[in-house]
Design an enzyme around this catalytic site. Sequence first.
Site, mmCIF file in Angstrom:
data_model
loop_
_atom_site.group_PDB
_atom_site.id
_atom_site.type_symbol
_atom_site.label_atom_id
_atom_site.label_comp_id
_atom_site.label_asym_id
_atom_site.label_seq_id
_atom_site.Cartn_x
_atom_site.Cartn_y
_atom_site.Cartn_z
ATOM 1 N NE ARG A 15 -2.665 -2.325 3.107
ATOM 2 C CZ ARG A 15 -2.743 -1.914 4.706
ATOM 3 N NH1 ARG A 15 -4.148 -1.046 4.610
ATOM 4 N NH2 ARG A 15 -2.915 -2.662 5.180
ATOM 5 N N GLY A 81 3.871 -15.407 5.864
ATOM 6 C CA GLY A 81 2.870 -15.422 7.213
ATOM 7 C C GLY A 81 3.835 -14.574 8.655
ATOM 8 C CG ASP A 106 4.806 -2.043 9.498
ATOM 9 O OD1 ASP A 106 5.179 -3.396 11.083
ATOM 10 O OD2 ASP A 106 4.181 -3.131 8.834
ATOM 11 N N GLY A 141 -5.904 -8.287 13.818
ATOM 12 C CA GLY A 141 -5.766 -9.045 14.354
ATOM 13 C C GLY A 141 -7.230 -8.736 15.892
ATOM 14 C CE1 TYR A 368 33.790 25.892 -3.134
ATOM 15 C CE2 TYR A 368 35.460 26.718 -4.881
ATOM 16 C CZ TYR A 368 34.682 25.680 -3.937
ATOM 17 O OH TYR A 368 35.322 24.327 -3.813
ATOM 18 C CB ALA A 382 32.443 41.670 -1.487
HETATM 19 C C1 UD1 Z 1 -0.680 -8.398 11.931
HETATM 20 C C2 UD1 Z 1 -1.148 -10.009 12.860
HETATM 21 C C3 UD1 Z 1 -2.410 -9.004 13.857
HETATM 22 C C4 UD1 Z 1 -2.455 -7.732 14.135
HETATM 23 C C5 UD1 Z 1 -1.563 -6.007 13.191
HETATM 24 C C6 UD1 Z 1 -1.161 -5.712 13.887
HETATM 25 C C7 UD1 Z 1 -0.693 -11.493 12.825
HETATM 26 C C8 UD1 Z 1 -1.584 -13.703 11.454
HETATM 27 N N1 UD1 Z 1 -1.846 -11.355 12.593
HETATM 28 O O1 UD1 Z 1 -1.737 -8.420 11.146
HETATM 29 O O2 UD1 Z 1 -3.424 -9.916 14.409
HETATM 30 O O3 UD1 Z 1 -3.703 -7.394 14.429
HETATM 31 O O4 UD1 Z 1 -0.255 -8.122 12.808
HETATM 32 O O5 UD1 Z 1 -0.342 -4.972 13.189
HETATM 33 O O6 UD1 Z 1 0.439 -12.109 13.094
HETATM 34 N N2 UD1 Z 1 5.770 -10.283 8.031
HETATM 35 C C9 UD1 Z 1 7.154 -10.382 7.645
HETATM 36 N N3 UD1 Z 1 6.614 -11.608 6.710
HETATM 37 C C10 UD1 Z 1 5.325 -12.266 6.475
HETATM 38 C C11 UD1 Z 1 4.371 -11.429 7.343
HETATM 39 C C12 UD1 Z 1 4.436 -10.376 7.600
HETATM 40 O O7 UD1 Z 1 8.072 -10.932 7.979
HETATM 41 O O8 UD1 Z 1 4.903 -13.567 6.280
HETATM 42 C C13 UD1 Z 1 6.004 -8.566 8.401
HETATM 43 C C14 UD1 Z 1 5.541 -7.278 8.187
HETATM 44 O O9 UD1 Z 1 6.636 -6.937 7.340
HETATM 45 C C15 UD1 Z 1 5.492 -6.085 9.565
HETATM 46 C C16 UD1 Z 1 4.833 -7.628 9.981
HETATM 47 O O10 UD1 Z 1 5.198 -8.668 9.752
HETATM 48 O O11 UD1 Z 1 6.536 -5.687 10.021
HETATM 49 C C17 UD1 Z 1 3.531 -7.341 9.909
HETATM 50 O O12 UD1 Z 1 2.521 -7.289 8.922
HETATM 51 P P1 UD1 Z 1 1.011 -7.459 8.190
HETATM 52 O O13 UD1 Z 1 0.674 -8.075 7.287
HETATM 53 O O14 UD1 Z 1 1.025 -6.215 8.497
HETATM 54 O O15 UD1 Z 1 0.562 -7.654 9.556
HETATM 55 P P2 UD1 Z 1 -1.310 -8.300 9.593
HETATM 56 O O16 UD1 Z 1 -0.846 -10.227 9.057
HETATM 57 O O17 UD1 Z 1 -2.440 -7.855 8.673
HETATM 58 CA CA CA Z 2 0.767 -3.647 9.095
#
Ligand code: UD1
Ligand code: CA
Length: 463
Positions: A15, A81, A106, A141, A368, A382
Site C-alpha cells: 500500500r 506470514g 513498521d 486481529g 567560494y 567580497a
Molecule cells: C498482524 C497480526 C494481527 C495484528 C497486526 C498488527 C498475524 C497473523 N496477524 O497482522 O493480529 O493485529 O499484525 O499490525 O500475525 N511480516 C513478515 N513476514 C511475513 C508477514 C509479515 O516479515 O510473512 C512482517 C511485515 O513486514 C510487518 C509485520 O510482519 O512488519 C506485520 O505484518 P502485516 O502483514 O502488516 O500484519 P498482519 O498479518 O496483517
Molecule cells: Ca501492518
Amino acid sequence: MKTACVILAAGLGKRMRSGLVKVLHPVCGEPMLTYPVELALRRGFDPVVVVVGHQAEAVRAFLEARFGKRVCSVVQDPPRGTGHAVAQAAPLLRRHRGKLAILYGDVPLLSRRELDALARAGRKSAVAFLTARLDDPSGYGRVIRGAGGDVIRIVEHADATPEQRRIREINTGVYLLDARFTFAALERLRRGNAQGEYYLTDLIEAARRSGRRVQGVEVREVEGSLGVNDRVELSRVDQLMNARLVRRLQESGVTVIDPANTYLGPRVRVGRDSVLLPGCVLRGEVRIGRGCRIGPGAVIRDAVIQDGAEIRAYSVLEECRVGRKALVGPFSRLRPAAVLEAESHVGNFVEVKKSRIGRGSKANHLSYLGDATIGAGVNVGAGTITCNYDGVHKYPTVIEDGVFIGSDTQLVAPVRVGKGAVIGAGTTVTTDVPAGSLAISRVHQRHVRGYGKRRRRRHRSAS
Ligand code: UD1
Ligand code: CA
C-alpha cells in the site's frame, strides 16, 4: 537471563505504492526500521535478529552500515506470514532459553514504556502481547476473551465473523514469548486460514492447549502501536515522532519556537538555552552546543556547532564544524569538511567546502572557498574565489594569519599567501605572495576624454 528479539521486516508494503521497501522509508529523516532496532538495543535485547525479505539486500546493507555486528538478519523468502517469519530465526535462537520479544519494523513509535509493561505482565506467561482498543479496529486481529477475561485467541480480520469484527480490542503485534515454547510450537503451525499464511497469533491457542499462560496487556495510549501501511499513516507517524523529539529538547532546556514547523531527527542533540527558530530541518548526527541560535529555515545535516554560535536564516550546513561564537549566514552554505574556528564569520552567499577558517577570520560576502586553509584574523573580501579546480585535479590554497584580501580576488591554486600580506582588490593571484607584501595585478586604468558625449550622440542618430 537475556531476552532475545526478532523484528519482522520482510513484508512488501504494497500500500505504500513505492519502489522502496517500506521499512526503509524515512521517519524524521531515518529509515523507520531504525526505531525498533534502536529500541531493542537500548532495552538490552540480545541477540537482535531482523527478518528481511523484500529488498533484502538493501535492508541488510542499511543494518550493516548503521548497526554493524550488533544486529543480525535472516532472510524469509517468500513471506508466508508472521509465524513463518519468526520461524526463520530458529537456526539462530533455537538454543535460546528465556524470553523472546517480537517487534515490527513498521511500528516506529513503540517505546520503552510499553515494553516494560509487557515484561512485567508477561513474566510467567508463554505468550504475552500488547493489545489496544481502537475506534476503528478494521484490518487488525481481534482479541477474543473468555468470560473470565482470559484471552482465548486472536482472530484475524479476514477470518472473523461479523460479530467478532465488532470487537474493538486488537492485537498490536508486539509479543513477549517463551522462546523454547515458541520454536517448538511454530513447527506445528498450520495455514488453514483465509490468507493461507502461518499466523504467529496461533501460538495463543497452542499455549492454551498445552496448559500455559497467555496474557493480553492493554496499552492506554495507542500511539506507540501505530503501524505504517500507507503514506497517509507515514506522515502521521512522522509528525508524532517529530513532536516527541521536539518535546525531548524542550524538556532539556531548548527553546523551540514552532514545534510543528521544526523538523528533527533522533540523533540531534542540542544544548540548553539554545533557540531553534521556525523552519529548521536538523537531520543525521547533529550536535549543537549551549546558547546557540539556529534559523529560521536552517537546514543542517551531520554537523557540530559549538556553544554560542549563531546560524542565521536560510543557511545550509552539511558534514561541517562551527566553532564557539562563530557566525554563519544569512544564506551561507557550508559543505563537507568545512571547519569554522571560534568567532569566525561566514556571511551571505558564501560557500565553503573542505576548508578551515581560522579564529576570528571573516568571509562575509559572495565568496567560494574550497580546499583552503585560512589562518586567524584574516579578512576575505567580497567576491573572493579560490580557483581550486582545473577540470581534472583539486589544488589547495593557504592563506596565513592576518592576511587582508581585497574584494573580487581570484586565488589560482595551488597558491600560498604569506602572513600579514595584502591583496589589492581585483587581483588574480597566480604565484605565492611573500609574507607582509602587497600583491596587486590590475590593468592600468585609462580615461578616454569626451567619450560619454560621443556615445550619446551616436545612439541618438541611430534612432
Ligand atoms: C498482524 C497480526 C494481527 C495484528 C497486526 C498488527 C498475524 C497473523 N496477524 O497482522 O493480529 O493485529 O499484525 O499490525 O500475525 N511480516 C513478515 N513476514 C511475513 C508477514 C509479515 O516479515 O510473512 C512482517 C511485515 O513486514 C510487518 C509485520 O510482519 O512488519 C506485520 O505484518 P502485516 O502483514 O502488516 O500484519 P498482519 O498479518 O496483517
Ligand atoms: Ca501492518
